[in-house]
Write a protein that holds these residues in place. Structure first.
Motif, PDB file in Angstrom:
ATOM      1  N   HIS A  61      31.140  32.512  28.218  1.00 37.56           N
ATOM      2  CA  HIS A  61      30.399  31.512  27.452  1.00 37.56           C
ATOM      3  C   HIS A  61      29.102  31.151  28.160  1.00 37.56           C
ATOM      4  O   HIS A  61      28.348  30.297  27.678  1.00 37.56           O
ATOM      5  N   LYS A  62      28.812  31.802  29.289  1.00 36.48           N
ATOM      6  CA  LYS A  62      27.616  31.485  30.064  1.00 36.48           C
ATOM      7  C   LYS A  62      26.515  32.495  29.740  1.00 36.48           C
ATOM      8  O   LYS A  62      26.609  33.672  30.080  1.00 36.48           O
ATOM      9  N   LEU A  63      25.465  32.005  29.109  1.00 37.41           N
ATOM     10  CA  LEU A  63      24.406  32.886  28.666  1.00 37.41           C
ATOM     11  C   LEU A  63      23.715  33.586  29.830  1.00 37.41           C
ATOM     12  O   LEU A  63      23.336  34.754  29.728  1.00 37.41           O
ATOM     13  N   GLU A  64      23.559  32.867  30.963  1.00 37.81           N
ATOM     14  CA  GLU A  64      22.873  33.474  32.094  1.00 37.81           C
ATOM     15  C   GLU A  64      23.649  34.668  32.643  1.00 37.81           C
ATOM     16  O   GLU A  64      23.059  35.610  33.172  1.00 37.81           O
ATOM     17  N   GLU A  85      22.871  37.558  30.321  1.00 36.73           N
ATOM     18  CA  GLU A  85      21.509  38.023  30.568  1.00 36.73           C
ATOM     19  C   GLU A  85      21.424  38.825  31.868  1.00 36.73           C
ATOM     20  O   GLU A  85      20.685  39.799  31.961  1.00 36.73           O
ATOM     21  N   VAL A 104      27.722  38.498  19.240  1.00 36.58           N
ATOM     22  CA  VAL A 104      27.946  37.062  19.094  1.00 36.58           C
ATOM     23  C   VAL A 104      28.873  36.827  17.908  1.00 36.58           C
ATOM     24  O   VAL A 104      28.639  37.350  16.814  1.00 36.58           O
ATOM     25  N   VAL A 137      28.636  26.752  24.189  1.00 38.61           N
ATOM     26  CA  VAL A 137      27.382  26.023  24.356  1.00 38.61           C
ATOM     27  C   VAL A 137      27.396  24.685  23.627  1.00 38.61           C
ATOM     28  O   VAL A 137      27.034  23.648  24.184  1.00 38.61           O
ATOM     29  N   LEU A 161      30.048  36.891  23.121  1.00 32.10           N
ATOM     30  CA  LEU A 161      29.786  35.453  23.195  1.00 32.10           C
ATOM     31  C   LEU A 161      30.272  34.780  21.923  1.00 32.10           C
ATOM     32  O   LEU A 161      30.333  35.396  20.861  1.00 32.10           O
ATOM     33  N   LEU A 188      19.864  33.493  21.346  1.00 27.97           N
ATOM     34  CA  LEU A 188      21.300  33.617  21.574  1.00 27.97           C
ATOM     35  C   LEU A 188      22.017  32.288  21.341  1.00 27.97           C
ATOM     36  O   LEU A 188      23.110  32.250  20.754  1.00 27.97           O
ATOM     37  N   ILE A 189      21.408  31.195  21.793  1.00 36.92           N
ATOM     38  CA  ILE A 189      22.013  29.881  21.548  1.00 36.92           C
ATOM     39  C   ILE A 189      22.101  29.611  20.062  1.00 36.92           C
ATOM     40  O   ILE A 189      23.130  29.144  19.551  1.00 36.92           O
ATOM     41  N   ARG A 249      16.849  33.570  25.212  1.00 37.91           N
ATOM     42  CA  ARG A 249      18.005  32.698  25.338  1.00 37.91           C
ATOM     43  C   ARG A 249      18.103  31.758  24.131  1.00 37.91           C
ATOM     44  O   ARG A 249      19.194  31.483  23.637  1.00 37.91           O
TER      45      ARG A 249
END
Length: 504
Positions: free
Chosen positions: A197-200, A203, A211, A431, A35, A231-232, A228
């Motif tokens: 780039h999509k955290l979901e 997960e 990262v 994000v 990420l 991670l953001i 989450r």
């Protein structure tokens, strides 16, 4: 022994330090997500691993042994495969020939297509990657083409597979199919590097996460042991994600379609579309790819003249409607293919930011070019839209895809438009960049613009839209107020043609 280790990898492009002592460990049979923001160095690192780029220092270890990949062929021979976001297939060849190309089996000096077909068929069946092997790649869907790329890598013996933003072009049901295939790969011992780039997605699919930010690794996490929010914060340096959906009160109708149809050059024609977009609202458009969303956006933007029906702007019928007329009416348009259709790659950022203002005396007085005014305009928009660049003189073609998108958005939204049409506004963005784009669209709507956003990301539409249009078979099948009663699964069911939304 890990499947792969990258140790202290450094890479410079002139004065730009793209990778800063990057280390990464990919465990055997695991899915490892990478990420990071645009410009974080993810793509450079993957290109080094696949032999597209050479590191200035550092090491690559496969199974504990140091390897040097001077070309992609070296990486392939070592068991590394890569599926790029934009596929490298030959459209006129069949799926079978694309998979076997360059790795053909021979019998008595002749290519043995039957044997290749048997082996590829076994692979496809084992992983449940159904593909019409005899069909031309040009006639396959995007999801099927992606399966061809995956089978191509596995046919060459890949035990490490790099997937670069693999869901960017897929509809939700196709994404689930890809995830199932990745889990099956994992089950047979293939190790997967998943760039997203999509955290979901990380997960849902990954075991481990690395990262990156500003070319360096800033965190290593294990899914199930990290939130989450963490991670953001890792990705964006602690900046919070912003949700822009608000209780805006719509104003007068800005754009209206009455019975609009488009059939020329359309696989799925647009049929009898009625639509109103009001000042101060963001209308989201969703649907399976190719079901009319593109035609709807292009009709409103002046890219296509409707074959049937009526288009009105602020109550006035537009009898001659093209892009020039749309520009005069202050209609902003951000295309899906930003690099090909959105910018002039050989021009600077500053020049690209005024391409829609050729008649503006501020930038082009008496047919001349006002360089100081263009520079001041570029400096302001670079700051407002967080465009990552050296300065406004940098050529757009040298920017990352996400920063090219920011240039297009900055140009279109800075002209005080009455109607804004944006297709896939955050595809490939990180994000922080997504939050910035959403905020800018909200600012336009709050300032009185009517905004139409077409996106394949249902969660994005749920986040920003005031109303949601669902399209299927070239028609608007639902026009929903975006409140707590609307669910992502419901939208998916409408897109797929479920008989009742309760089925979602």
């Amino acid at each position: 022994m890990p499947a792969l280790e990258l140790i202290e990898v450094d890479k410079w492009f002139g004065p730009v330090h793209a990778n800063r002592s990057v280390s990464l460990v990919l465990r055997r049979g695991s899915v490892h997500a990478v990420l990071g923001e645009n410009g974080a160095g993810k793509s450079t690192l993957m290109n080094i691993l696949f032999g597209v780029e050479q590191p200035d220092s550092g090491s690559i270890l496969l199974g504990g042994q140091r390897r040097v990949f001077r070309t992609p062929k070296d990486a392939i021979n070592a068991g590394v495969g890569m599926v790029f976001q934009h596929f490298g297939l030959v459209p006129e060849l069949s799926a079978l020939d694309n998979i076997a190309l360059g790795a053909e089996t021979t019998r008595r000096g002749r290519v043995d297509r039957s044997r290749a077909a048997d082996r590829i068929g076994e692979l496809a069946a084992e992983l449940r990657l159904e593909v019409f092997l005899s069909r031309r790649v040009a006639d396959l869907t995007v999801a099927q083409q992606q399966r061809v790329e995956i089978l191509k890598a596995l046919y060459r013996g890949a035990r490490i597979l790099i997937l670069d933003e693999p869901t960017a072009l897929l509809a939700p049901p196709e994404r689930e199919g890809l995830f199932a295939a990745v889990r099956r790969l994992q089950a047979i011992g293939v190790s997967v590097l998943f760039i997203t780039h999509k955290l979901e997605e990380a997960e849902q699919l990954a075991d481990d996460v690395t990262v990156m930010r500003h070319g360096a690794v800033v965190a290593r996490r294990k899914i199930g042991r990290v939130t989450r929010a963490t991670l953001i914060a890792d990705m964006v340096g602690g900046r919070p994600a912003q949700h822009t959906h608000s209780e805006r009160v719509p104003g007068d109708v800005v754009a209206e379609l009455r019975g609009v149809g488009i059939s020329r050059g359309a696989d799925v024609p647009l049929t009898g579309v009625d639509l109103q977009i009001r000042a101060g609202e963001i209308v989201g458009v969703v649907g399976i790819d190719g079901h009319g969303q593109q035609l709807l956006c292009e009709a409103l933007a002046g890219m296509r003249q409707p074959d049937d029906g009526t288009l009105l702007l602020r109550g006035n019928e537009q009898r001659t409607w093209n892009r020039a007329a749309a520009l005069r009416a202050r209609v902003a348009y951000v295309p899906e293919d930003r690099l090909t259709a959105g910018v002039a790659r050989h021009l600077s950022i500053a020049e690209n930011l005024v391409l829609n203002r050729v008649g503006d005396a501020r930038f082009f007085p008496r047919g001349l070019t006002a360089r100081k005014a263009m520079k001041a305009n570029a400096d302001a928009l670079i700051d407002r839209f967080d465009i990552r660049c050296r300065d406004g003189s940098q050529h757009v073609g040298s920017l990352s895809g996400g920063n090219v998108q920011k240039v297009v958005l900055a140009r279109e939204l800075s002209r005080d438009p009455r109607l804004v049409i944006v297709r896939e506004p955050t595809r490939g963005l990180d994000v922080a960049a997504i939050a910035n784009v959403h905020a800018q669209l909200a600012v336009s709507a709050s300032g009185g613009a009517a905004v139409l956003v077409q996106s394949s990301d249902l969660d994005e539409i749920r986040t920003i839209a005031d109303r949601i249009l669902v399209m299927r078979d070239g028609r608007v099948v639902a026009d929903l107020v975006n409140d707590a009663s609307v669910r992502t699964a419901q939208l998916g069911a409408l897109m797929l043609g479920a008989a009742r939304t309760e089925e979602a």
